[in-house]
Design a protein around this motif. Structure first.
Motif, short mmCIF file in Angstrom:
data_model
loop_
_atom_site.label_atom_id
_atom_site.label_comp_id
_atom_site.label_asym_id
_atom_site.label_seq_id
_atom_site.Cartn_x
_atom_site.Cartn_y
_atom_site.Cartn_z
N CYS A 2 0.88 -1.25 -0.05
CA CYS A 2 -0.33 0.10 0.22
C CYS A 2 1.06 1.22 0.11
O CYS A 2 1.86 1.65 0.88
N CYS A 5 -0.21 3.75 3.49
CA CYS A 5 0.36 2.65 4.64
C CYS A 5 1.60 2.14 4.68
O CYS A 5 2.54 2.35 6.04
N ASN A 8 -0.20 -2.89 4.71
CA ASN A 8 -0.69 -3.85 4.33
C ASN A 8 -0.40 -3.90 2.90
O ASN A 8 0.61 -3.25 1.88
N CYS A 24 -4.38 -0.42 0.17
CA CYS A 24 -5.05 -1.92 1.09
C CYS A 24 -6.20 -1.43 1.34
O CYS A 24 -6.42 -0.29 0.77
N CYS A 27 -6.76 1.57 3.74
CA CYS A 27 -6.45 2.90 3.48
C CYS A 27 -7.94 3.64 2.29
O CYS A 27 -7.96 4.48 2.48
ZN LIG Z 1 -3.19 1.45 3.73
#
Ligand SMILES: [Zn+2]
Length: 185
Positions: A2, A5, A8, A24, A27
């Protein structure tokens, strides 16, 4: 990974102005919820229930906020298992939407559609219990362009489905296809 972030696995591609971002689900939903001015109500990540045989089935809950509504999907934690989905308006109560999803899963896992019978010769075969089937079409990487059909939370090859139909030789057939979030009566 991702791009927001960076922790993930990216699952969604979000198109914005001139760029696109791989995000992800978490998010993606955060950004969409902000953009669409809705709240992300807390939902459980999994739920379990017993199927028609009394076997425990565990589902992972996936939520996607899209401009045209909220999608919830329950996918079994095994390959080629059960999968159920529902769709609600953006302002719908997400807990109620989850309950609708669980109810759909309960209904879908509660009814057996295919059973194994045995020929006098001792050879086993699959047979339809009623004169209709409800399942999912999945990609079959081992076949030459024919799908896998998921019935009773397990995969059947196109050929196996065809053999089940042979009990009905001479009958008419009507094939309907439905969106994953539709209710099939
Ligand atoms: Zn994320």
């Amino acid at each position: 990974m991702c791009e927001r972030c960076e922790s993930n696995k990216a699952k969604v591609s979000l198109q914005m102005e001139e760029t696109s971002m791989y995000l992800c689900t978490h998010c993606y939903n955060d950004l969409m919820a902000e953009e669409l001015e809705i709240d992300l109500e807390p939902l459980p990540e999994t739920f379990s229930m017993k199927d028609y045989k009394g076997v425990n089935r565990t589902f992972c809950v996936d939520r996607r906020i899209h401009p045209n509504g909220i999608f919830l999907e329950a996918e079994e934690n095994i390959e080629f298992g059960y999968k159920f989905a529902v769709h609600g308006e953006l302002d719908s109560n997400q807990q109620e939407l989850l309950n609708k999803l669980i109810e759909k899963a309960r209904k879908g896992t509660g009814e057996q559609q295919v059973e194994t019978r045995v020929f006098p010769s001792g050879q086993a075969y699959h047979a339809m219990i009623s004169d209709q089937l409800t399942g999912l079409i999945e990609y079959d990487e081992t076949s030459d362009g024919t799908p896998l059909v998921i019935l009773d939370g397990q995969p059947f090859t196109w050929e196996e489905v065809g053999k089940m139909l042979m009990t009905y030789e001479g009958f008419q057939i009507k094939l309907n296809l439905y969106d994953p979030t539709d209710d099939i009566e």
